[in-house]
Design a protein around this motif. Structure first.
Motif, PDB file in Angstrom:
ATOM      1  N   TRP A  55      27.767  37.162  41.425  1.00  0.00           N
ATOM      2  CA  TRP A  55      27.393  38.399  40.739  1.00  0.00           C
ATOM      3  C   TRP A  55      27.022  38.135  39.287  1.00  0.00           C
ATOM      4  CZ3 TRP A  55      31.893  41.995  42.783  1.00  0.00           C
ATOM      5  CH2 TRP A  55      31.558  42.436  44.070  1.00  0.00           C
ATOM      6  N   LYS A  60      24.378  41.163  38.143  1.00  0.00           N
ATOM      7  CA  LYS A  60      24.561  42.382  38.932  1.00  0.00           C
ATOM      8  C   LYS A  60      24.634  43.603  38.014  1.00  0.00           C
ATOM      9  CE  LYS A  60      27.936  44.547  42.089  1.00  0.00           C
ATOM     10  NZ  LYS A  60      26.987  44.942  43.144  1.00  0.00           N
ATOM     11  N   LEU A  63      28.011  45.423  36.370  1.00  0.00           N
ATOM     12  CA  LEU A  63      29.179  44.548  36.512  1.00  0.00           C
ATOM     13  C   LEU A  63      29.951  44.470  35.198  1.00  0.00           C
ATOM     14  CD1 LEU A  63      30.833  42.463  38.150  1.00  0.00           C
ATOM     15  CD2 LEU A  63      29.267  40.702  37.283  1.00  0.00           C
ATOM     16  N   ASP A  99      29.994  51.560  37.678  1.00  0.00           N
ATOM     17  CA  ASP A  99      30.449  50.225  37.293  1.00  0.00           C
ATOM     18  C   ASP A  99      31.128  49.511  38.459  1.00  0.00           C
ATOM     19  OD1 ASP A  99      29.558  50.507  34.713  1.00  0.00           O
ATOM     20  OD2 ASP A  99      31.530  50.947  33.844  1.00  0.00           O
ATOM     21  N   THR A 100      30.916  48.212  38.554  1.00  0.00           N
ATOM     22  CA  THR A 100      31.694  47.349  39.434  1.00  0.00           C
ATOM     23  C   THR A 100      32.618  46.549  38.541  1.00  0.00           C
ATOM     24  OG1 THR A 100      29.930  47.168  41.088  1.00  0.00           O
ATOM     25  CG2 THR A 100      31.642  45.463  41.111  1.00  0.00           C
ATOM     26  N   VAL A 102      35.592  43.906  37.921  1.00  0.00           N
ATOM     27  CA  VAL A 102      36.338  42.792  38.499  1.00  0.00           C
ATOM     28  C   VAL A 102      37.350  42.314  37.467  1.00  0.00           C
ATOM     29  CG1 VAL A 102      36.260  40.510  39.544  1.00  0.00           C
ATOM     30  CG2 VAL A 102      34.371  42.117  39.914  1.00  0.00           C
ATOM     31  N   TRP A 115      44.394  46.450  38.900  1.00  0.00           N
ATOM     32  CA  TRP A 115      43.552  47.080  39.914  1.00  0.00           C
ATOM     33  C   TRP A 115      44.174  48.386  40.390  1.00  0.00           C
ATOM     34  CZ3 TRP A 115      44.821  48.309  44.987  1.00  0.00           C
ATOM     35  CH2 TRP A 115      43.765  48.763  45.778  1.00  0.00           C
ATOM     36  N   ARG A 119      42.501  52.123  40.042  1.00  0.00           N
ATOM     37  CA  ARG A 119      42.222  52.955  41.209  1.00  0.00           C
ATOM     38  C   ARG A 119      42.932  54.299  41.094  1.00  0.00           C
ATOM     39  NH1 ARG A 119      39.638  53.970  43.676  1.00  0.00           N
ATOM     40  NH2 ARG A 119      39.866  53.589  45.904  1.00  0.00           N
ATOM     41  N   ASN A 125      35.089  51.483  42.068  1.00  0.00           N
ATOM     42  CA  ASN A 125      34.605  50.152  42.433  1.00  0.00           C
ATOM     43  C   ASN A 125      35.322  49.076  41.621  1.00  0.00           C
ATOM     44  OD1 ASN A 125      32.604  51.281  44.214  1.00  0.00           O
ATOM     45  ND2 ASN A 125      31.395  51.773  42.402  1.00  0.00           N
ATOM     46  N   TYR A 127      37.955  45.687  41.654  1.00  0.00           N
ATOM     47  CA  TYR A 127      38.423  44.551  42.448  1.00  0.00           C
ATOM     48  C   TYR A 127      39.167  43.603  41.517  1.00  0.00           C
ATOM     49  CZ  TYR A 127      34.581  46.336  45.304  1.00  0.00           C
ATOM     50  OH  TYR A 127      33.725  47.152  46.002  1.00  0.00           O
TER      51      TYR A 127
END
Length: 205
Positions: A55, A60, A63, A99-100, A102, A115, A119, A125, A127
């Motif tokens: 990514w 990405k 990200l 947004d992703t 990580v 995480w 959430r 999104n 991780y």
């Protein structure tokens, strides 16, 4: 990371979620906790270090790589493009719906807790890297290819070797724990398309 350990992180994060009672994000409910538990059980809570590396290299859109360690640890070393948001600052962070995110930490436990907090704050999104920076070192910076690997394994290793080289790593040939030799062009199979990264083994589950 085992299901029991992930659920243990879930319990710890639930206890830490009390300060978010006035958060503008979604409130935690029993149904939400059940959904999060299912995500953990299905492995939807984390991505591999290899996936994150892919990514980052592909730039990405949306990200955000988040380092939840201390500012000093972040200053000493961080992943490319990462931002530093220690656990005690997460409640004040803002994330766009697209947004992703990580998350990573040294060993993965704090990232797993982060995480859960994100959430519960309504960040969809999110991780984390289950093995933390150890996974990045093992999978991206110094991946090992078993000596005498079959052509199929060699093909599957090619995208790993390419990612490793992109991030300044050194792919090696030989069993883990030995003194493997550096992989050279002579070890690469003369085959065009590389195997899909999704078919590679996901570590830290």
């Amino acid at each position: 990371m085992s299901l029991n350990r992930n659920l243990g992180l879930c319990a710890l994060a639930l206890g830490a979620a009390a300060p978010f009672a006035g958060s503008p994000y979604a409130a935690t409910s029993a149904d939400q906790v059940d959904r999060l538990a299912k995500e953990i059980a299905h492995g939807d809570d984390h991505v591999s270090a290899l996936q994150l590396a892919a990514w980052i290299r592909a730039r990405k859109p949306g990200l955000r790589v988040v380092d939840v360690r201390s500012p000093q640890e972040f200053a000493d070393f961080s992943l490319p493009g990462a931002e530093n948001l220690p656990l005690d600052r997460l409640s004040r962070a803002r994330f766009a719906r697209g947004d992703t995110v990580v998350l990573y930490s040294e060993g993965g436990a704090h990232a797993g807790q982060a995480w859960m907090l994100l959430r519960m704050m309504g960040v969809p999104n999110a991780y984390f890297i289950a093995g933390g920076l150890a996974d990045w070192r093992d999978e991206v910076i110094a991946p090992n290819l078993p000596a005498g690997a079959s052509p199929e394994v060699l093909r599957a290793f090619q995208p790993v070797a390419e990612l490793s080289a992109y991030f300044g790593g050194t792919p090696k040939i030989g069993p883990a724990g030995s003194s493997p030799t550096q992989m050279t062009a002579s070890h690469a199979p003369a085959i065009g398309a590389a195997a899909d990264l999704a078919a590679l083994r996901r570590r830290g589950c």
